[in-house]
Design an enzyme around this catalytic site. Structure first.
Site, PDB file in Angstrom:
ATOM      1  N   ASP A 175       3.462   1.676  13.235  1.00 41.21           N
ATOM      2  CA  ASP A 175       2.675   0.218  13.710  1.00 41.21           C
ATOM      3  C   ASP A 175       3.518  -0.781  14.345  1.00 41.21           C
ATOM      4  OD1 ASP A 175       0.420   1.370  12.139  1.00 41.21           O
ATOM      5  OD2 ASP A 175       1.190   0.699  10.156  1.00 41.21           O
TER       6      ASP A 175
ATOM      7  N   ASP B 253       0.794  -1.311   0.105  1.00 39.96           N
ATOM      8  CA  ASP B 253       0.062  -0.162   0.012  1.00 39.96           C
ATOM      9  C   ASP B 253       0.736   1.202  -0.086  1.00 39.96           C
ATOM     10  OD1 ASP B 253       0.840  -0.559   2.568  1.00 39.96           O
ATOM     11  OD2 ASP B 253      -1.105  -0.064   3.541  1.00 39.96           O
TER      12      ASP B 253
END
Length: 730
Positions: free
Chosen positions: A442, A70
């Site tokens: 993350d 992504d």
């Protein structure tokens, strides 16, 4: 009418190579660049850490596969080396929005052809998308710039593929967009035009075309903006006329077609559906198959969501090219029972959950345990691939890695060479086992005792963080490290052994849970300064602790939202830069009070970076984006702009060159021309050399950079999607 303005140029992609530093002269009397040595660039090994949104085996070439991410570009699988080769590292600063890959396509009849649809965001502030096309499997590229936007890091990024070579004509390609309908190229991607006959009407906020798949000579297109009653699947059999597929499923569970795969032996098209595009927000879903010869639809859903605690949709789907009636589908967003793959060998009449018998081995990437005893099978599973030459070779992507198996039971990450971290902080300690500590988006903090292997201890625990907001060490006691970030069991922690083990702060300010920001520690480890910034940009007062985080007190005079910087020599001295007013603040009492020093400096939105020269008290450098690089040697009372540096985004320090008095400087910025690159100076900023080249640019690299204090010439560079790059003179 051609809606696009194609531009063609050849661009290099592929593995890391040794490159030559380029000379970039400065103006007369100012900084100038000198010829530099060759540099070799490699990626620090972590092992994935990002969302693998698509995997595609080539149907005609054994061992050839491609993956898309992504925000981290595209990759080609090297079967002999058993690793992924990055294909889009050549994309530079101005093309940062193209590091997200919306879709990829291969040509079954021409194995060397590869197509990428690039564009990370479809928002008004983002640039338009582009299509890259290659005749040599991604070694070199030609490029067509589009006048529409793509959204590889937006909702629906795990659907697709939205790019397809027409099964009747290799010169014809189809591209599904989010907001601009269906596009077609008749010259192998060099130019594109809207398809006026496509029946679905695009919207400014919808998903648009979610998938394109060939079924024999027909092309099917999924439409993500159906309300559950309107058609969500269209097809053309002649490349001109499009129609809604008759008899297609309806209802909430079939609202969004996510993925599709065609079994050419049984002539059946499998389609996964969900009530939302994902990867988040799905609570219902289904799997259906269409017998394309008769037009008969069959509901073959393995398991439907059952109750409020087990909500999910369906994501990936792949068929076995060697065994008719054999297919694999994935659940998605199934947080309660954990996502799984279901496999059928009888056309969907019965299914087996592969998770139930799976043995996961994450020893190569230990962070995948997420601080728990055992790893989970995965989440955000929206892509599944079955090797057309090996029925038991299956891959599936997750939000952090790519798993693979050769026997349908034993699974391990197949992620070598694919690194997708968004890197926020880097520290190269002057002593200790680790040459690098990193703070990531993350996946928290990593302790890199080896640059060529995923950290053996995995991510930092006690507590486990998601995204890191601060990372700092005490200059005179480098074994003392602190970190801050988003965590479920605390938002700050300290280490007394250089980052190997951690303990949470005994207490934290109330703001820490909702707005953890950057942190600094004094040279002697006696004082912590922690600032607080909410994700929406709201700034709050900083807090100070003089007892390792046991108690905290507000610092009213600290500029809200600024990043604290500790002096590397004087424990009583801290600095902070207020970007709202262009003012440098200083504290001489250990962070208790701050007063303004230099004023009238550049101000504005976005990241300005203030850093302190190791081993020198009061020696400060300020990167101010397009306003250049500024230097102070009097503790911030005055600053001088560095001549010949047009733009500065990040600055770091490394071991001095042999015989040099000043630490090596590493700059992400631009000198006299428009090109943003990575530069080194061995003489305090008077002369510079560019040390990356056009093949190694990695999109946006303006977050942070640091040299190694123990190895002259080695530099660590943070990227937004390509992990940590490190360069060394050859």
């Amino acid at each position: 009418m051609n809606a696009f303005s194609p531009s063609r140029r050849s661009l290099l992609g592929g593995a890391a190579v040794a490159v030559v530093g380029s000379a970039l002269p400065g103006p007369a009397g100012g900084a100038r660049a000198a010829e530099g040595p060759a540099y070799r660039w490699r990626t620090v090994t972590i092992g994935g850490t990002g969302f693998v949104t698509g995997v595609l085996f080539h149907p005609a070439v054994p061992g050839l596969a491609y993956a898309r991410t992504d925000i981290g570009g595209a990759y080609r699988w090297d079967d002999r080396a058993a690793r992924w080769t990055p294909l889009t590292d050549h994309l530079g600063w101005d093309d940062w929005n193209l590091l997200g890959v919306e879709a990829l396509a291969v040509d079954p009849a021409h194995p060397d052809r590869l197509y990428l649809a690039l564009g990370t965001y479809a928002q008004p502030w983002a640039g338009n998308g582009a299509v890259l096309r290659s005749e040599d499997r991604g070694a070199t590229w030609s490029r067509t710039d589009l006048t529409v936007k793509l959204g590889a890091n937006e909702d629906g990024r795990g659907t697709g593929e939205r790019l397809l070579v027409d099964p009747r004509d290799s010169d014809t390609l189809w591209l599904g967009t989010r907001h601009d309908g269906l596009l077609r190229s008749t010259d192998r991607g060099a130019s594109w035009s809207p398809v006026g006959s496509f029946p679905a009407a695009p919207s400014a906020t919808g998903q648009g075309v979610t998938l394109l798949v060939a079924a024999g000579r027909a092309v099917y297109a999924g439409w993500g903006d159906s309300d559950g009653t309107a058609p969500a699947l269209y097809r053309t059999t002649d490349g001109t006329a499009w129609e809604a597929v008759p008899g297609q499923p309806a209802g909430t569970s079939a609202k969004v077609p996510v993925r599709a795969a065609y079994d050419r032996h049984s002539r059946e098209l499998y389609v996964t559906y969900a009530d939302a595009p994902g990867p988040n927000g799905q609570s219902d879903g289904s799997v259906h198959k269409l017998a394309v010869g008769t037009g008969t639809w069959t509901d073959v859903t393995p398991v439907r969501p059952d109750g409020a605690s087990d909500t999910f949709g369906y994501g990936g789907v792949a068929v076995d090219a060697r065994r008719p009636g054999t297919a694999v589908v994935s659940t998605n967003n199934r947080w309660a029972a954990v996502d799984t793959l279901y496999r059928t060998t009888d056309g969907g009449r019965t299914w087996t959950s592969l998770k139930d018998t799976a043995v996961l081995d994450v020893s190569e990437t230990p962070y995948l345990t997420w601080g728990e005893e055992r790893p989970k099978f995965g989440w955000w599973i929206q892509t599944v691939a079955v090797d057309p030459y090996d029925s038991r070779h299956v891959l599936y992507g997750t939000g952090a890695t790519l798993y693979g198996t050769r026997d349908l039971r034993h699974w391990a990450p197949r992620i070598r060479g694919l690194e997708e971290s968004s890197v926020r902080h880097l520290i190269s300690p002057p002593t200790g086992r680790a040459h690098l500590l990193s703070g990531l988006g993350d996946v928290g903090v990593m302790y890199h005792d080896r640059l060529t292997a995923s950290p053996s201890r995995g991510m930092a625990t006690n507590p486990v963080f998601g995204t890191v907001t601060g990372l700092a060490l005490a200059a005179a006691r480098p074994s003392y490290v602190v970190r801050t970030g988003w965590g479920d069991h605390g938002n700050g922690a300290l280490s007394r052994d250089g980052g190997r083990t951690w303990q949470p702060f005994a207490a934290q300010p109330a703001l820490a849970k909702e707005a953890p920001g950057p942190v600094a520690v004094s040279a002697d480890a006696g004082v912590l300064l922690w600032t607080f910034v909410h994700w929406d940009g709201t700034k709050y007062p900083a807090h100070r602790s003089a007892d390792d985080g046991a108690t905290w007190s507000e610092v009213p005079t600290f500029p809200r939202g600024a990043t604290p910087v500790a002096d590397p020599v004087d424990p009583a001295l801290f600095h902070a830069y207020d970007t709202d007013t262009g003012t440098l603040y200083a504290s001489t009492d250990g962070g208790r009070t701050f007063t303004a020093r230099a004023t009238g400096l550049p101000s504005g939105d976005g990241q300005f970076e203030l850093v302190a020269t190791p081993g020198r008290s009061g020696d400060l450098w300020l990167s101010t984006k397009d306003n250049g690089l500024h230097h102070s040697t009097d503790g911030g009372a005055t600053f001088t702009r560095v001549a010949g540096c047009r733009a500065a985004y990040a600055l770091g320090f490394g071991r001095p060159a042999p015989g040099a008095a000043h630490p090596a400087l590493y700059l992400v910025g631009a000198l006299t021309g428009p090109l943003t690159g990575v530069h080194r100076s061995d003489d305090g900023g008077r002369t510079w050399v560019r040390i990356n080249d056009d093949a190694h640019q990695w999109g946006w690299t303006g977050e942070t950079v640091t040299g190694d204090p123990r190895v002259y010439g080695r530099v660590y560079l943070a990227t937004n999607g390509r992990g940590i790059q490190y360069g060394e003179p050859v």
